[in-house]
Design an enzyme around this catalytic site. Structure first.
Site, PDB file in Angstrom:
ATOM      1  N   ARG A   1       0.864  -1.190   0.000  1.00 11.04           N
ATOM      2  CA  ARG A   1       0.000   0.000   0.000  1.00 11.04           C
ATOM      3  C   ARG A   1       0.899   1.237   0.000  1.00 11.04           C
ATOM      4  NH1 ARG A   1      -4.991   1.826   3.885  1.00 11.04           N
ATOM      5  NH2 ARG A   1      -5.971   0.307   2.513  1.00 11.04           N
TER       6      ARG A   1
ATOM      7  N   HIS B   1      -8.008   0.580  -5.977  1.00 10.51           N
ATOM      8  CA  HIS B   1      -8.173  -0.172  -4.719  1.00 10.51           C
ATOM      9  C   HIS B   1      -8.840  -1.510  -5.065  1.00 10.51           C
ATOM     10  CE1 HIS B   1      -8.105  -0.956  -0.604  1.00 10.51           C
ATOM     11  NE2 HIS B   1      -8.944  -0.052  -0.124  1.00 10.51           N
TER      12      HIS B   1
ATOM     13  N   GLN C   1     -10.534  -3.908  -2.492  1.00  9.04           N
ATOM     14  CA  GLN C   1     -11.791  -3.324  -2.005  1.00  9.04           C
ATOM     15  C   GLN C   1     -12.936  -3.650  -2.965  1.00  9.04           C
ATOM     16  OE1 GLN C   1     -12.152  -1.178   0.940  1.00  9.04           O
ATOM     17  NE2 GLN C   1     -14.275  -1.707   0.526  1.00  9.04           N
TER      18      GLN C   1
ATOM     19  N   ASP D   1     -17.030   7.874  -0.717  1.00  7.55           N
ATOM     20  CA  ASP D   1     -15.707   7.737  -0.091  1.00  7.55           C
ATOM     21  C   ASP D   1     -15.364   9.099   0.506  1.00  7.55           C
ATOM     22  OD1 ASP D   1     -13.139   6.814   0.598  1.00  7.55           O
ATOM     23  OD2 ASP D   1     -12.302   7.178  -1.399  1.00  7.55           O
TER      24      ASP D   1
ATOM     25  N   CYS E   1     -16.150   2.301   1.702  1.00  4.47           N
ATOM     26  CA  CYS E   1     -14.984   1.450   2.000  1.00  4.47           C
ATOM     27  C   CYS E   1     -14.495   1.646   3.423  1.00  4.47           C
ATOM     28  CB  CYS E   1     -13.870   1.725   0.998  1.00  4.47           C
ATOM     29  SG  CYS E   1     -13.217   3.401   1.043  1.00  4.47           S
TER      30      CYS E   1
ATOM     31  N   ARG F   1     -13.764  -7.754   3.347  1.00  4.84           N
ATOM     32  CA  ARG F   1     -12.353  -7.549   3.003  1.00  4.84           C
ATOM     33  C   ARG F   1     -11.554  -8.803   3.364  1.00  4.84           C
ATOM     34  NH1 ARG F   1     -10.214  -2.704   2.678  1.00  4.84           N
ATOM     35  NH2 ARG F   1      -8.776  -3.794   1.307  1.00  4.84           N
TER      36      ARG F   1
HETATM   37  N1  NVA Z   1      -9.717   7.248  -1.005  1.00  7.24           N
HETATM   38  C1  NVA Z   1      -9.303   6.788   0.309  1.00  7.24           C
HETATM   39  C2  NVA Z   1      -9.600   5.325   0.478  1.00  7.24           C
HETATM   40  C3  NVA Z   1      -9.181   4.748   1.801  1.00  7.24           C
HETATM   41  C4  NVA Z   1      -9.456   3.288   1.931  1.00  7.24           C
HETATM   42  C5  NVA Z   1      -7.822   7.097   0.481  1.00  7.24           C
HETATM   43  O1  NVA Z   1      -7.061   6.884  -0.474  1.00  7.24           O
HETATM   44  O2  NVA Z   1      -7.429   7.560   1.551  1.00  7.24           O
HETATM   45  N1   CP Z   2     -11.118   0.396   3.225  1.00 10.88           N
HETATM   46  C1   CP Z   2      -9.823   0.368   3.560  1.00 10.88           C
HETATM   47  O1   CP Z   2      -8.924   0.120   2.745  1.00 10.88           O
HETATM   48  O2   CP Z   2      -9.579   0.591   4.902  1.00 10.88           O
HETATM   49  P1   CP Z   2      -8.159   0.737   5.588  1.00 10.88           P
HETATM   50  O3   CP Z   2      -7.555   2.043   5.101  1.00 10.88           O
HETATM   51  O4   CP Z   2      -8.460   0.754   7.058  1.00 10.88           O
HETATM   52  O5   CP Z   2      -7.292  -0.422   5.204  1.00 10.88           O
END
Ligand code: NVA
Ligand code: CP
Length: 339
Positions: free
Chosen positions: A107, A134, A137, A231, A273, A318
């Protein structure tokens, strides 16, 4: 079943609709097996590295629990606890970790980093969120949709409201297009996915029969939707200063009970998410509240806590879907068919 042994999971576009559906079906089977107490450990002796250059609750826990359920071991590399990017290139890191691990989750900001890890490590690499996509997800969201809507995927309509230029908007658009769904992006035009992503979605739709809609009109975008999703308006890695412009542009796209009613579907379900700013329980939400007087951001607490909301089923999924990715790509095919 589709054979994904040895494959990486970097973005939805790398998969055929049949492969993607196969992963969702495997996840459903693994979920049922876990609940029945009949899960088999198909990843015994495997080692998986979990690289997190950004924070996480769900993704990290899902990978760790999925691996443990299957008998594999994980090593967590936190946002500051490794040399990656600071002292050592992704390419070198990939070649080191590939000698020690059977799979690597990543990540971070850059899609290029996760692609490079896959190119140089020689083991399956899993995208746990980049700025662009993602994909794990999306498996969880599609599994959740199949659980909460009796229709076949090609007849399911879902609308995503909010900033659609980033990971979640991009992923929803191409996933809906790939699977032949009725997918609507509902946002100000400046917040629509990049043209290249929209073009790719339209190409996929031409093959799958998907209906792809991008609209600025909330009422049109959510009409007859089976699912409404959103989101956060400011993603990880973005500066705090962008809150003001996001609120100005996106406030009309917040998922409130008015939006739920505008679907005209009493059974419409809400997806997010997570994490979500639906109340004043976080420091960020309180700061925004002080500045703008808003009690919630992308979704009202009323919707989040309502019977429409399936966000915790989505979060649980998940685990089962990430487990499906690990089993499909890392368990020897013979071990899988014997299970
Ligand atoms: N769009 C958000 C999703 C988090 C799971 C981010 O990138 O922070
Ligand atoms: N939805 C998601 O990816 O959550 P986290 O950022 O907690 O992993």
């Amino acid at each position: 079943a589709t054979d994904l042994f040895g494959r990486s999971f970097l973005k939805e576009l790398d998969f055929t609709a049949a492969e993607f559906r196969g992963l969702v079906e495997l996840a459903a089977a693994l979920k049922a097996a876990k609940k029945a107490g009949t899960e088999e450990r198909r990843l015994r002796g495997k080692n998986i590295a979990l690289i997190f250059e950004k924070t996480s609750t769900r993704t990290r826990c899902a990978f760790e629990v999925a691996a443990a359920d299957q008998g594999a071991h994980t090593t967590y590399l936190d946002p500051s606890g490794s040399q990656i990017g600071h002292k050592e290139t992704v390419r070198d890191t990939a070649r080191v970790l590939g000698r020690m691990f059977d799979g690597i989750e990543y990540r971070g900001d850059s899609q290029q980093s996760v692609e490079e890890l896959a190119a140089y490590s020689g083991v399956p690499v899993f995208n746990g969120l980049t700025d662009d996509w993602h994909p794990t997800q999306m498996l969880a969201d599609v599994l959740t949709m199949t659980e909460h809507c009796a229709k076949p995927l090609e007849r399911i309509a879902f609308a995503y409201l909010g900033d659609a230029r980033f990971n979640m908007g991009n992923s929803y658009l191409v996933t809906g297009a790939l699977l032949g769904m009725d997918v609507r992006i509902v946002a100000p035009k400046a917040y629509w996915p990049a043209e290249a992503v929209v073009d790719r979605a339209r190409e996929l739709a031409a093959v799958s029969g998907a209906r792809v809609t991008l609209t600025e009109e909330v009422a049109e975008g959510v009409a007859n939707a089976d699912f409404v999703a959103t989101d956060v308006w400011v993603s990880m890695g973005e500066p705090k200063e962008v809150w003001d412009e996001r609120i100005a542009a996106l406030a009309p796209y917040a998922v409130t009970m008015d939006v739920i009613r505008a679907t005209g579907n009493p059974d419409v379900r809400f997806l997010h998410c997570l994490p979500a700013y639906h109340d004043l329980g976080t420091k960020v939400a309180r700061e925004v509240h002080e500045r703008h007087g808003l009690e919630w951001l992308e979704v009202s607490d009323e919707v989040f806590e309502s019977a429409h909301s399936v966000v915790f089923d989505e979060a649980e999924n998940r685990l089962h879907t990430i487990k499906a990715v690990l089993v499909a790509t890392m368990a020897k095919p013979a071990a899988r068919s014997a299970a």
